[in-house]
Write a protein that holds these residues in place. Structure first.
Motif, PDB file in Angstrom:
ATOM      1  N   UNK A  61       0.857  -1.182   0.000  1.00 58.98           N
ATOM      2  CA  UNK A  61       0.000   0.000   0.000  1.00 58.98           C
ATOM      3  C   UNK A  61       0.893   1.231   0.000  1.00 58.98           C
ATOM      4  N   UNK A  62       0.496   2.236  -0.778  1.00 53.71           N
ATOM      5  CA  UNK A  62       1.221   3.506  -0.810  1.00 53.71           C
ATOM      6  C   UNK A  62       0.311   4.540  -0.167  1.00 53.71           C
ATOM      7  N   UNK A  63       0.737   5.070   0.969  1.00 56.85           N
ATOM      8  CA  UNK A  63      -0.105   5.999   1.726  1.00 56.85           C
ATOM      9  C   UNK A  63       0.669   7.293   1.981  1.00 56.85           C
ATOM     10  N   UNK A  64      -0.030   8.303   2.464  1.00 59.31           N
ATOM     11  CA  UNK A  64       0.634   9.579   2.698  1.00 59.31           C
ATOM     12  C   UNK A  64       0.231  10.158   4.046  1.00 59.31           C
ATOM     13  N   UNK A  65       1.122  11.014   4.567  1.00 57.88           N
ATOM     14  CA  UNK A  65       0.801  11.839   5.724  1.00 57.88           C
ATOM     15  C   UNK A  65       1.253  13.257   5.400  1.00 57.88           C
ATOM     16  N   UNK A  66       0.620  14.276   5.955  1.00 55.91           N
ATOM     17  CA  UNK A  66       0.965  15.652   5.603  1.00 55.91           C
ATOM     18  C   UNK A  66       2.353  16.059   6.104  1.00 55.91           C
ATOM     19  N   UNK A  67       2.993  16.962   5.335  1.00 58.47           N
ATOM     20  CA  UNK A  67       4.309  17.470   5.741  1.00 58.47           C
ATOM     21  C   UNK A  67       4.202  18.756   6.550  1.00 58.47           C
ATOM     22  N   UNK A  83      12.062  21.788   8.638  1.00 62.74           N
ATOM     23  CA  UNK A  83      11.495  22.169   9.931  1.00 62.74           C
ATOM     24  C   UNK A  83      10.039  21.718  10.046  1.00 62.74           C
ATOM     25  N   UNK A  84       9.291  21.898   8.976  1.00 65.60           N
ATOM     26  CA  UNK A  84       7.877  21.523   8.999  1.00 65.60           C
ATOM     27  C   UNK A  84       7.704  20.012   9.154  1.00 65.60           C
ATOM     28  N   UNK A  85       8.542  19.249   8.443  1.00 65.28           N
ATOM     29  CA  UNK A  85       8.487  17.791   8.532  1.00 65.28           C
ATOM     30  C   UNK A  85       8.728  17.333   9.966  1.00 65.28           C
ATOM     31  N   UNK A  86       9.775  17.872  10.595  1.00 65.08           N
ATOM     32  CA  UNK A  86      10.130  17.405  11.943  1.00 65.08           C
ATOM     33  C   UNK A  86       9.075  17.776  12.974  1.00 65.08           C
ATOM     34  N   UNK A  87       8.341  18.855  12.717  1.00 65.76           N
ATOM     35  CA  UNK A  87       7.304  19.283  13.654  1.00 65.76           C
ATOM     36  C   UNK A  87       5.991  18.528  13.463  1.00 65.76           C
ATOM     37  N   UNK A 193      19.682  26.941   5.336  1.00 61.60           N
ATOM     38  CA  UNK A 193      19.592  25.540   4.910  1.00 61.60           C
ATOM     39  C   UNK A 193      20.722  24.719   5.532  1.00 61.60           C
ATOM     40  N   UNK A 194      21.921  25.300   5.605  1.00 64.36           N
ATOM     41  CA  UNK A 194      23.033  24.585   6.260  1.00 64.36           C
ATOM     42  C   UNK A 194      22.675  24.273   7.705  1.00 64.36           C
ATOM     43  N   UNK A 195      22.127  25.255   8.409  1.00 62.79           N
ATOM     44  CA  UNK A 195      21.781  25.064   9.821  1.00 62.79           C
ATOM     45  C   UNK A 195      20.662  24.036   9.989  1.00 62.79           C
ATOM     46  N   UNK A 198      22.107  20.648   9.219  1.00 69.52           N
ATOM     47  CA  UNK A 198      23.013  20.208  10.278  1.00 69.52           C
ATOM     48  C   UNK A 198      22.233  19.704  11.492  1.00 69.52           C
ATOM     49  N   UNK A 199      21.118  20.320  11.776  1.00 70.86           N
ATOM     50  CA  UNK A 199      20.273  19.833  12.859  1.00 70.86           C
ATOM     51  C   UNK A 199      19.817  18.408  12.566  1.00 70.86           C
ATOM     52  N   UNK A 200      19.457  18.162  11.298  1.00 67.99           N
ATOM     53  CA  UNK A 200      19.072  16.815  10.872  1.00 67.99           C
ATOM     54  C   UNK A 200      20.251  15.850  11.039  1.00 67.99           C
TER      55      UNK A 200
END
Length: 465
Positions: A61-67, A83-87, A193-195, A198-200
């Motif tokens: 199954x291919x499913x999705x969740x919001x980003x 940032x949005x993904x991690x939150x 973007x670097x910051x 880097x958090x990731x």
């Protein structure tokens, strides 16, 4: 009844989705039930271009969740997206798993997470589900994540991931030296973007030892030195659909298969294939220099010019270009790349050196003309040009442009030196041995499948507590 139920989650990028989708399909072929999770935007894109998506409907199954972003937000703004993904996505993934466990006939028994989605490993730990992580780029690139504390301690980067020292370093005694400016996250132009990246990196390093398996899309035949440093890694690559005589899936753009008919009409080992992946951007000057360089080469060429490839609103070819190149050049918006690279007419691959493209070129014994854009591509170029010696790079002029003269010159050098082809064919043989029965990647994947099936009962019991 199928009991093993693996949830696979990928970062929402073209270069991530394709190899992880290939891993998912290989699990399905072994009788494992798979739920493939992506963001809503990627889900809609992939399912619209996957013609045969019903082929795995019983087990996949291919499913999705919001980003977490709105439909009108710019997802090419990677720092905002990260940032949005991690939150947003960790909570949504928990909700998805809970709904699967309530409604499905088999509960989720294992989560395989792209290492660039480290929060998914945290979710697995929180819910008591066994997990594996998957690294889809080179092990040399992964080494910079696993060695991040050394980079901080040695003052190579600061605590925001920004480069402080330019020069050559070794991440370990066995690995080849790398330019500090080629550490993959410091290559971005945007400090935000670097910051964010880097958090990731820090989060990925923290959770990297948690999963029971650490899979990577490489092979000891390609990266013996790097892999010797990290015995916890299980290389199972190259993960290519062509290795199992299947069609590649997970593309964001519709492929143009008519280019294969054009290749059929060309002489053996005569065609330059040019493709720069899903992110590379050119300004109009550079784009025209490339076009003219290909024209002056007097070689037949197949060139992928995807929508939005130039920074300008529309991509403009030099005046009279199409008339001058005639049938000698074929330009498409997206190509069935694995089939193109395996075609006998193709002589070499002008590439951005993304790891997927690198593996595809190596598997087909092709020499490279290397044109990296960002991230891990510079380290991949170093492998190709300096370690394997299967290709050439380009030099930029004072304005930062690769001129048409430089392009023509390097094409001629590659075609006139048989060494590149010979070394590429030697690499092909080594890679082929790793994925056939008895090979290192084949054996590692077989052991991983056995583990999934053996852990199934235990995982179900843990999950029911």
């Amino acid at each position: 009844m199928v009991k093993s139920h693996v949830l696979v989650i990928s970062f929402p990028g073209q270069g991530h989705v394709i190899p992880i989708m290939e891993l998912a399909q290989r699990l399905v072929e072994q009788g494992v039930k798979v739920t493939f999770v992506s963001t809503e935007v990627i889900h809609n894109t992939v399912t619209s271009t996957w013609i045969n998506k019903d082929g795995y409907k019983d087990l996949m199954k291919i499913v999705s969740i919001p980003d977490g972003l709105d439909s009108w937000d710019d997802r090419s703004d990677l720092s905002k997206l990260l940032k949005s993904i991690s939150q947003t996505m960790p909570g949504k993934l928990e909700e998805l798993i809970e709904s699967i466990d309530k409604e499905d006939d088999s509960k989720v028994t294992c989560i395989i997470a792209d290492l660039t989605m480290p929060w998914a490993i945290r979710v697995a730990k929180k819910l008591g589900i066994t997990s594996a992580t998957f690294w889809l780029a080179s092990v040399a690139t992964l080494a910079s994540i696993l060695s991040v504390q050394k980079l901080l301690d040695d003052g190579i980067i600061n605590d925001k991931g920004i480069l402080l020292k330019d020069g050559m370093i070794r991440l370990s005694e066995n690995m080849h030296p790398i330019k500090t400016s080629n550490i993959w996250w410091v290559c971005f132009d945007d400090l935000a973007l670097i910051e964010a990246t880097f958090q990731l990196v820090l989060e990925a390093k923290e959770v990297s030892s948690w999963p029971e398996w650490f899979l990577c899309n490489s092979t000891t035949e390609l990266e013996a030195a790097a892999l010797s440093e990290y015995p916890q890694l299980s290389p199972i690559g190259p993960l290519l659909a062509s290795n199992r005589l299947a069609d590649q899936v997970g593309h964001f753009w519709q492929e143009d298969p008519t280019c294969l008919e054009w290749l059929d009409q060309q002489e053996t080992s005569s065609v330059i294939y040019i493709a720069f992946g899903s992110f590379t951007l050119f300004n109009q000057t550079q784009f025209e220099e490339l076009a003219i360089g290909l024209e002056l080469s007097n070689k037949p060429f197949l060139w992928v010019v995807r929508p939005g490839m130039t920074k300008e609103t529309t991509t403009t070819f030099p005046n009279g270009y199409m008339e001058r190149i005639g049938s000698r050049g074929r330009i498409v918006s997206w190509a069935p790349q694995q089939k193109v690279l395996s075609h006998p007419s193709v002589a070499c691959f002008m590439s951005h050196c993304g790891w997927n493209s690198t593996l595809e070129g190596l598997t087909n014994g092709l020499p490279f003309l290397c044109w990296p854009y960002f991230g891990d591509q510079f380290q991949d170029k170093s492998y190709i040009c300096d370690i394997w010696k299967t290709g050439l790079g380009f030099n930029k002029n004072e304005e930062g442009i690769i001129t048409h003269g430089e392009i023509k010159s390097k094409i001629e050098e590659l075609f006139n030196n048989e060494m590149f082809r010979a070394k590429a064919l030697g690499i092909r043989e080594k890679v082929a041995s790793s994925i056939t029965k008895g090979g290192s990647s084949y054996s590692n994947f077989s052991k991983f499948i056995e583990w999934i099936l053996e852990k199934d009962s235990h995982a179900n019991n843990q999950h029911n507590k």
